[in-house]
Design a protein around this motif. Sequence first.
Motif, PDB file in Angstrom:
ATOM      1  N   ALA A  93      54.758  39.207  50.528  1.00 23.08           N
ATOM      2  CA  ALA A  93      56.047  39.851  50.438  1.00 23.08           C
ATOM      3  C   ALA A  93      55.838  41.166  49.432  1.00 23.08           C
ATOM      4  O   ALA A  93      56.534  42.199  49.860  1.00 23.08           O
ATOM      5  N   LEU A  94      55.219  40.769  48.358  1.00 21.70           N
ATOM      6  CA  LEU A  94      55.232  41.826  47.254  1.00 21.70           C
ATOM      7  C   LEU A  94      54.408  43.180  47.971  1.00 21.70           C
ATOM      8  O   LEU A  94      54.674  44.306  47.937  1.00 21.70           O
ATOM      9  N   LEU A  95      53.130  42.732  48.534  1.00 25.30           N
ATOM     10  CA  LEU A  95      52.229  43.960  49.283  1.00 25.30           C
ATOM     11  C   LEU A  95      53.042  44.617  50.377  1.00 25.30           C
ATOM     12  O   LEU A  95      53.043  45.673  50.316  1.00 25.30           O
ATOM     13  N   PHE A  96      53.797  43.849  51.022  1.00 27.06           N
ATOM     14  CA  PHE A  96      54.698  44.291  52.162  1.00 27.06           C
ATOM     15  C   PHE A  96      55.707  45.503  51.737  1.00 27.06           C
ATOM     16  O   PHE A  96      55.822  46.470  52.053  1.00 27.06           O
ATOM     17  N   PRO A 115      48.162  66.133  46.172  1.00 25.71           N
ATOM     18  CA  PRO A 115      48.803  65.058  45.687  1.00 25.71           C
ATOM     19  C   PRO A 115      48.926  63.870  46.526  1.00 25.71           C
ATOM     20  O   PRO A 115      49.000  62.797  46.016  1.00 25.71           O
ATOM     21  N   MET A 116      49.198  64.335  47.709  1.00 26.12           N
ATOM     22  CA  MET A 116      49.202  63.132  48.850  1.00 26.12           C
ATOM     23  C   MET A 116      48.094  62.159  49.095  1.00 26.12           C
ATOM     24  O   MET A 116      47.917  61.016  48.695  1.00 26.12           O
ATOM     25  N   LEU A 117      46.618  62.812  48.462  1.00 23.46           N
ATOM     26  CA  LEU A 117      45.533  62.163  48.421  1.00 23.46           C
ATOM     27  C   LEU A 117      45.484  61.379  47.495  1.00 23.46           C
ATOM     28  O   LEU A 117      44.813  60.214  47.560  1.00 23.46           O
ATOM     29  N   VAL A 118      45.885  62.005  46.354  1.00 23.98           N
ATOM     30  CA  VAL A 118      45.711  61.043  45.075  1.00 23.98           C
ATOM     31  C   VAL A 118      46.869  59.928  45.053  1.00 23.98           C
ATOM     32  O   VAL A 118      46.352  58.831  44.740  1.00 23.98           O
ATOM     33  N   PHE A 119      48.004  60.111  45.726  1.00 23.42           N
ATOM     34  CA  PHE A 119      48.740  58.868  45.698  1.00 23.42           C
ATOM     35  C   PHE A 119      48.262  57.843  46.876  1.00 23.42           C
ATOM     36  O   PHE A 119      48.158  56.834  46.357  1.00 23.42           O
ATOM     37  N   ILE A 120      47.614  58.326  47.977  1.00 21.60           N
ATOM     38  CA  ILE A 120      47.123  57.168  49.007  1.00 21.60           C
ATOM     39  C   ILE A 120      45.811  56.632  48.237  1.00 21.60           C
ATOM     40  O   ILE A 120      45.871  55.429  48.383  1.00 21.60           O
ATOM     41  N   GLY A 121      44.997  57.579  47.373  1.00 20.02           N
ATOM     42  CA  GLY A 121      43.934  56.857  46.572  1.00 20.02           C
ATOM     43  C   GLY A 121      44.246  56.029  45.527  1.00 20.02           C
ATOM     44  O   GLY A 121      43.663  54.696  45.556  1.00 20.02           O
ATOM     45  N   VAL A 122      45.625  55.930  45.005  1.00 24.32           N
ATOM     46  CA  VAL A 122      45.952  55.017  43.943  1.00 24.32           C
ATOM     47  C   VAL A 122      46.162  53.899  44.688  1.00 24.32           C
ATOM     48  O   VAL A 122      45.747  52.494  44.261  1.00 24.32           O
ATOM     49  N   VAL A 181      43.375  52.030  45.916  1.00 29.23           N
ATOM     50  CA  VAL A 181      42.671  51.154  44.891  1.00 29.23           C
ATOM     51  C   VAL A 181      43.498  49.848  44.297  1.00 29.23           C
ATOM     52  O   VAL A 181      42.942  48.885  44.184  1.00 29.23           O
ATOM     53  N   GLY A 182      44.700  50.094  44.611  1.00 32.47           N
ATOM     54  CA  GLY A 182      45.614  48.836  44.458  1.00 32.47           C
ATOM     55  C   GLY A 182      45.169  47.980  45.406  1.00 32.47           C
ATOM     56  O   GLY A 182      45.172  46.577  44.948  1.00 32.47           O
ATOM     57  N   LEU A 183      45.247  48.176  46.765  1.00 32.55           N
ATOM     58  CA  LEU A 183      44.955  47.165  47.606  1.00 32.55           C
ATOM     59  C   LEU A 183      43.395  46.768  47.560  1.00 32.55           C
ATOM     60  O   LEU A 183      43.352  45.408  47.793  1.00 32.55           O
ATOM     61  N   GLY A 184      42.500  47.358  47.067  1.00 37.57           N
ATOM     62  CA  GLY A 184      41.293  46.819  46.966  1.00 37.57           C
ATOM     63  C   GLY A 184      41.192  45.967  45.891  1.00 37.57           C
ATOM     64  O   GLY A 184      40.560  44.834  45.714  1.00 37.57           O
ATOM     65  N   ALA A 240      43.873  44.061  44.905  1.00 32.55           N
ATOM     66  CA  ALA A 240      44.477  42.778  45.496  1.00 32.55           C
ATOM     67  C   ALA A 240      43.604  42.158  46.195  1.00 32.55           C
ATOM     68  O   ALA A 240      43.601  40.928  46.282  1.00 32.55           O
ATOM     69  N   TRP A 241      42.802  42.710  47.356  1.00 31.67           N
ATOM     70  CA  TRP A 241      42.030  42.105  47.999  1.00 31.67           C
ATOM     71  C   TRP A 241      40.770  41.142  47.208  1.00 31.67           C
ATOM     72  O   TRP A 241      40.546  40.077  47.366  1.00 31.67           O
ATOM     73  N   ARG A 242      40.284  41.989  46.454  1.00 35.58           N
ATOM     74  CA  ARG A 242      39.398  41.342  45.407  1.00 35.58           C
ATOM     75  C   ARG A 242      39.691  40.118  44.538  1.00 35.58           C
ATOM     76  O   ARG A 242      38.891  39.233  44.379  1.00 35.58           O
ATOM     77  N   ASN A 243      40.941  40.159  44.260  1.00 39.39           N
ATOM     78  CA  ASN A 243      41.538  38.898  43.595  1.00 39.39           C
ATOM     79  C   ASN A 243      42.155  37.939  44.502  1.00 39.39           C
ATOM     80  O   ASN A 243      42.504  36.997  43.952  1.00 39.39           O
ATOM     81  N   GLY A 244      41.942  38.097  45.764  1.00 39.72           N
ATOM     82  CA  GLY A 244      42.467  37.180  46.670  1.00 39.72           C
ATOM     83  C   GLY A 244      43.928  37.067  47.100  1.00 39.72           C
ATOM     84  O   GLY A 244      44.347  36.350  47.629  1.00 39.72           O
ATOM     85  N   ALA A 245      44.522  38.183  46.801  1.00 35.29           N
ATOM     86  CA  ALA A 245      45.907  38.251  47.021  1.00 35.29           C
ATOM     87  C   ALA A 245      46.321  38.358  48.531  1.00 35.29           C
ATOM     88  O   ALA A 245      47.374  38.150  49.255  1.00 35.29           O
ATOM     89  N   VAL A 246      45.434  38.752  49.309  1.00 35.66           N
ATOM     90  CA  VAL A 246      45.636  39.064  50.676  1.00 35.66           C
ATOM     91  C   VAL A 246      45.004  38.021  51.655  1.00 35.66           C
ATOM     92  O   VAL A 246      44.879  38.180  53.008  1.00 35.66           O
TER      93      VAL A 246
END
Length: 136
Positions: free
Chosen positions: A64-67, A100-107, A110-113, A115-121
């Motif tokens: 839910a938080l990731l959504f 600026p949009m590429l920096v935003f999407i990059g952040v 990185v956050g999704l990566g 979360a994925w590495r920590n097993g959140a997804v």
Amino acid sequence: MGNPWIAIGALALVGLLIPVGMMGISKLLRPSVPEQGKRSTYESGEIPTGDTRIRFNIQYYMVALLFVIFDIETVLIFPWTVIYRSALENGVSLTRTLGPMLVFIGVLVVGLGWAWRNGAVKWVRSPRAETQKDAR
């Protein structure tokens, strides 16, 4: 004229006194009829059975938080897509428009990566589902 902070303070005081006063008056005026039925859990008129404290899997909250995070991302990307073409037509450089949009999407990536590495997804199967699968 007086200090403008006096008006702000008076407004804040009135904003606090009205709800507190209304709650105080309602506490004084309402009838107090304590009974056991008011303290029980209401489930569509049925008498509750079993324990009402059920432990939910933390993955529900993580998904839910990731959504919510990625839903807000789409809301923030939409205005950029609306002005992108008109900015390029008005002579704004591609890097200044796209950067600026590429920096935003990059952040966000990185956050999704992270979360994925920590097993959140990664969805964890409950032990009950595993025992039902083995019983078949």
